[in-house]
Each structure stands twice: as C-alpha cells, then as structure tokens.
Design an enzyme around this catalytic site. Sequence first.
Site, PDB file in Angstrom:
ATOM      1  N   LYS A  36       0.841  -1.205   0.000  1.00  0.00           N
ATOM      2  CA  LYS A  36       0.000   0.000   0.000  1.00  0.00           C
ATOM      3  C   LYS A  36       0.875   1.254   0.000  1.00  0.00           C
ATOM      4  CE  LYS A  36      -0.409  -0.508   5.019  1.00  0.00           C
ATOM      5  NZ  LYS A  36      -1.292  -0.810   6.151  1.00  0.00           N
ATOM      6  N   ARG A 137     -10.746  -0.252  14.741  1.00  0.00           N
ATOM      7  CA  ARG A 137     -10.765   0.276  13.366  1.00  0.00           C
ATOM      8  C   ARG A 137     -11.764  -0.615  12.625  1.00  0.00           C
ATOM      9  NH1 ARG A 137      -5.025   0.980  10.301  1.00  0.00           N
ATOM     10  NH2 ARG A 137      -5.301  -1.233   9.878  1.00  0.00           N
ATOM     11  N   TYR A 276      12.504  31.862   4.373  1.00  0.00           N
ATOM     12  CA  TYR A 276      11.290  32.473   4.943  1.00  0.00           C
ATOM     13  C   TYR A 276      11.403  32.615   6.446  1.00  0.00           C
ATOM     14  CZ  TYR A 276       8.881  31.339   0.523  1.00  0.00           C
ATOM     15  OH  TYR A 276       8.496  31.238  -0.781  1.00  0.00           O
ATOM     16  N   MET A 324       9.077  24.933  -0.063  1.00  0.00           N
ATOM     17  CA  MET A 324       8.331  23.909  -0.782  1.00  0.00           C
ATOM     18  C   MET A 324       9.233  23.102  -1.717  1.00  0.00           C
ATOM     19  SD  MET A 324       5.012  24.299  -3.274  1.00  0.00           S
ATOM     20  CE  MET A 324       3.890  24.911  -2.034  1.00  0.00           C
TER      21      MET A 324
HETATM   22  C1  LIG Z   1      -0.534  -1.633   6.966  1.00  0.00           C
HETATM   23  C2  LIG Z   1      -1.054  -2.921   7.491  1.00  0.00           C
HETATM   24  C3  LIG Z   1      -0.179  -3.981   7.741  1.00  0.00           C
HETATM   25  C4  LIG Z   1       1.326  -3.833   7.699  1.00  0.00           C
HETATM   26  O1  LIG Z   1       1.751  -3.135   8.842  1.00  0.00           O
HETATM   27  P1  LIG Z   1       3.307  -2.951   9.191  1.00  0.00           P
HETATM   28  O2  LIG Z   1       3.302  -2.383  10.558  1.00  0.00           O
HETATM   29  O3  LIG Z   1       3.864  -2.011   8.179  1.00  0.00           O
HETATM   30  O4  LIG Z   1       3.923  -4.285   9.103  1.00  0.00           O
HETATM   31  C5  LIG Z   1      -0.739  -5.198   8.077  1.00  0.00           C
HETATM   32  N1  LIG Z   1      -2.075  -5.346   8.202  1.00  0.00           N
HETATM   33  C6  LIG Z   1      -2.941  -4.329   8.015  1.00  0.00           C
HETATM   34  C7  LIG Z   1      -4.393  -4.572   8.167  1.00  0.00           C
HETATM   35  C8  LIG Z   1      -2.463  -3.083   7.668  1.00  0.00           C
HETATM   36  O5  LIG Z   1      -3.320  -2.074   7.487  1.00  0.00           O
END
Ligand SMILES: *Cc1c(COP(=O)(O)O)cnc(C)c1O
Length: 383
Positions: A36, A137, A276, A324
């Site tokens: 991701k 979550r 700045y 920036m």
């Molecule tokens: C991002 C994520 C992971 C990986 O987490 P790390 O701490 O980078 O190993 C695993 N499972 C879920 C559901 C995640 O959102």
Amino acid sequence: MRSTQALIYRKNLIHNINEIKRQLKNPATKICVSVKADGYGCGAITTAQAAVECGVTHLAVATVDEGSELRDAGIKCDVLLYSPFAFDEIEDVFRLDLSPFVFDEEIVEKLQAESQKPKAKSQKLKVHLAVDTGMGRVGCDPKDAATLAKKIVLSENLELAGMCTHFAVSDSTTTDDVAYTKKQFAIFCDAIQNVRDSGLNPGLCHCAASAGLLAFPEMQMDMVRPGIITYGYYPDKINREYLESVGRHCDLRPVMALKTNVASVREFDAGKSVSYGRTWTAQQKTKIAILPVGYADGLLRRSSPGLEVAIGGKKYPVRGRICMDQCMVEVDGSVKRGDEVLIFGPKESGALQTAQEIADATNTISYEVMTSISERVPRVIVR
Ligand SMILES: *Cc1c(COP(=O)(O)O)cnc(C)c1O
C-alpha cells in the site's frame, strides 16, 4: 531527470523479504507483503515483483486504485484490500479480483448483489472476514463473526478465504501492551473457533503485521502481513536490539535513499538571513549550498532546524526554513555545485542517517518519513 531522486536498493528489498521468511516458525506460513501507499514510498510494482520472485503468494493494498496498478503491471497473485472501499467501487473490486476485508452484513450484501449482475465473472470473489479484537478500526464484533461467516458462505459468489484481525500495540514492549496483544489474540482464536463450531472453514487465519510476526512468533498462524520490515525498518520498539535481547536475530536493510545534488554554492556575508521567516542569520562569511528539494518532495518542513545532510561523507546542517521546493545548507569550501547530497538511506548510498533517525528527530515513525516522499520525486532502481 531531476537530481532529487529516491534510490531504491532492490538487493535490500530482496534481502528483507528473505529475512522475513527466516522469521517464520513454520515455513508453510504464507506471507502477504503490504505494498500500500506505493510500497511505503519504495514503489508498489518494484516491491510486488521482488516479492513474487521470492515466492510470496499474497500482496496487500489499501485502495482499489492501488490494486488496479498492480493488475495493470501484470501481477496475478492474491491481492488483499485492507481499507474500506466505496460501494460504487464494487464493480472494480470484482473486475480486478481484489480480496476485501468485510466486517458487516451490508458490505456482504452489497458484494453479493454486484456478483449477481450478469456481467460479473462467474468465479467467486475471495473475502476475508475482519474481526475487531481491540484495534478499534475495521472489523466485526467478535460475537458476530460466526453469523457473518455463515452469510458469506451462503453467498453464491463469495468465498470465505480467510479471517483476520489487527493489533493495536504489538510494536510495544511494555507489560500492559504485551498483555493487550495476547488478549486480542485470544479473542481472535475464540472467534475462529466459533466459526469452526458452526461447521464452517475459516480459511487462512492471520493477525500479525511486522511487529506481531517478529515479537510474537506464536501468532504467525497461517499467514503474516509484513509491511515496514520489507522496506528495512523495525516497527517502533521491536528493533534490532530488542530482538537480540530475546534471542532472535533480524537483519533489516533500508531500501530507500533520498538524494539530490547541490544546485549552487553561494557566499553570504555576516548578517544575511536565510529563507522564509528569517529564522537563521549568518554570523560571519558563510558558504550556503542551495538544494533543489523541499517539503513538497516530502522533506518534512518540521525537520529543520536540526536536520543534517551528507555531502562527500560529511554532515552539514540545513539552515533556515525548508521551502516547498528548495532548502539551504551551510557548507565548507570543499562543497561544489553538482556534488551529491544524501538525506537518508542505507550506508551504501553514502547517507549518514536513516529514515528512522529523521523520524526520531521529528516525533514520527519511519512509515511517515517514507510515505511522505511525493510522486514528483522519481524512483530510480539501483540494481
Ligand atoms: C498496513 C497494514 C499492515 C502492515 O503493517 P506494518 O506495521 O507495516 O507491518 C498489516 N495489516 C494491516 C491490516 C495493515 O493495514
């Protein structure tokens, strides 16, 4: 190409993936590499290809678009979708054959409705039932897991491919946090047992991300979901030293280096201010190097003052506010236009610090330092 680049050390990526394999108690445990956020900034495709080459069977993304990028690049393996999708993306979830986390009845019903449309593939869509055991979550209430599992199994075109949960504090070593993770794991095991007791096969059971798989090998189950360790950084308190202290060894190597080149060296008289806000003023005649990298590239604005960069094996301090697109560094007479500048990275890049050290200095985690490196910074693979 611009001189500000993220160098991706593919050798280190492969080293880390093999190191993850070495951490598995049971070699049959599957690995799902999180790619991701463009592979935590290191490149989703680069990472996915390296992972598949190393025998990894599953990859994970957060968004449907990220999944689409993998499929466009010809990646054929299972791709888990970790984050909630919009219902108008369901058609794409099917088309791309992504395996979403599901956790309530409406999600199951919406997926089922889409799969009944005639244009959808006849093949079943794999879904993973997410249980919230304490992360707060996504996930269902553990007591609803068996009911939801039954609903999935009864859906003509959905397959219950797995059950999962996610830990909130597995990267911590305090007694309370360790107890919390163990409690989450016990709740998850109960939920799985409930599903089994109702005569259903839960599929692949998985709960451990990087921290979990390193710190709690007994929780590796059928699959682990490493993210950050793939890219060469330890999850918070579960670092090299901690692991050594509990008799385990895990050697990770940073995958990304952030580099640029000196665009110009100018001489400033005493009293001349830099950038700045005029937060820094030369106290004497001073050489100032201009670097073509700024916060829009992901060089966190809050890392100055304090940030130092490496030029020719020596550290030099950033002066004044990071802009920036540019920042300024106080240098000596040895630094010339065109010299290579390393901001962070593995030793072999010439960097004198890692993303972890920038994270520590800016009160964040290596994850944020790497994912902040923006799209306009070209990724250059070092082979
Ligand atoms: C991002 C994520 C992971 C990986 O987490 P790390 O701490 O980078 O190993 C695993 N499972 C879920 C559901 C995640 O959102």
